[in-house]
Design a protein around this motif. Structure first.
Motif, PDB file in Angstrom:
ATOM      1  N   GLN A   1     -19.788  17.352   3.250  1.00 39.64           N
ATOM      2  CA  GLN A   1     -20.256  15.958   3.240  1.00 39.64           C
ATOM      3  C   GLN A   1     -21.255  15.711   4.369  1.00 39.64           C
ATOM      4  O   GLN A   1     -22.281  15.057   4.173  1.00 39.64           O
ATOM      5  CB  GLN A   1     -19.062  15.022   3.377  1.00 39.64           C
TER       6      GLN A   1
ATOM      7  N   GLN B   1     -25.169  14.603   4.004  1.00 35.38           N
ATOM      8  CA  GLN B   1     -25.665  13.373   4.627  1.00 35.38           C
ATOM      9  C   GLN B   1     -26.909  13.648   5.477  1.00 35.38           C
ATOM     10  O   GLN B   1     -27.866  12.865   5.453  1.00 35.38           O
ATOM     11  CB  GLN B   1     -24.566  12.733   5.469  1.00 35.38           C
TER      12      GLN B   1
ATOM     13  N   LYS C   1     -30.718  12.192   4.987  1.00 34.34           N
ATOM     14  CA  LYS C   1     -31.417  11.456   6.041  1.00 34.34           C
ATOM     15  C   LYS C   1     -32.718  12.135   6.458  1.00 34.34           C
ATOM     16  O   LYS C   1     -33.721  11.464   6.715  1.00 34.34           O
ATOM     17  CB  LYS C   1     -30.504  11.327   7.281  1.00 34.34           C
TER      18      LYS C   1
END
Length: 215
Positions: free
Chosen positions: A205, A209, A213
């Protein structure tokens, strides 16, 4: 993306955590393209290179536990490693200084061969957690490192000197400046930190992420 992670060969959570991180990178097809740098972090730099202490004695005294509590904790850690397919025989590990192992990892890293570095790191974890041998014993280190593919002459040069001590110390000073108080600690792109042997899914995860980003 690039990842630095502070770790110690004598740290079962480092062994487990780095295994999970590498597995997550491979799952997301990021492993080959992501620089992964092992940073030295000695959990206890005061440990001697030779000892008559058992891990149970060292663990119980170091953590303020009874023998029964320490045994239960050690067994729990071993089971945790087993869930990731790792043999973590912490009870029979030899609690000694890890500086020379770190220096040899620095030597390997300086050669610019990522696969060799990974093999040497893994070989040292095997020495400590699977074989029950002293990670401070030069003969043991040389045997493991040469089997992993590191040049025997280069190993002798480092072990018979103080080469790469400064680099090991530099990693530990960097950790202090960043406020890192324990290992493992992962830093992604010099921005995002992950502490400890988090569940595999947490690493996946976190990487997803960062991907989102950073684009």
């Amino acid at each position: 993306m690039e990842i630095k992670y502070w770790s110690d060969i004598a740290c079962p959570f480092c062994y487990i955590g780095s295994t999970r991180m590498k597995k997550a990178l491979k799952e997301l097809n990021l492993y080959d393209e992501t620089p992964l740098e092992f940073k030295s972090f000695q959990l206890d730099p005061t440990l001697p290179t030779k000892t008559d202490k058992t891990m149970l004695e060292n663990f119980s005294s170091g953590h303020g536990m009874t023998t029964e509590q320490a045994t239960a904790q050690i067994e729990q850690i071993s089971k945790m490693g087993a869930t990731d397919g790792l043999k973590v025989d912490l009870l029979n590990a030899v609690p000694t200084n890890t500086l020379d192992a770190h220096r040899l990892i620095k030597l390997t890293d300086s050669l610019g061969n990522r696969d060799l570095t990974e093999r040497v790191i893994d070989a040292f974890y095997q020495v400590y957690f699977s074989n029950g041998e002293s990670i401070a014993d030069h003969a043991v280190l040389k045997k493991a490192a040469t089997a992993a593919g590191l040049d025997a002459k280069k190993i002798d040069e480092v072990l018979n000197s103080k080469q790469f001590e400064r680099e090991v110390c530099s990693d530990e000073i960097e950790a202090q400046k960043l406020g890192i108080q324990g290992a493992p600690f992962f830093v992604i792109d010099n921005k995002y930190g992950i502490s400890g042997a988090q569940p595999y899914e947490t690493f996946v995860q976190a990487l997803q992420q960062v991907q989102a980003k950073e684009g």
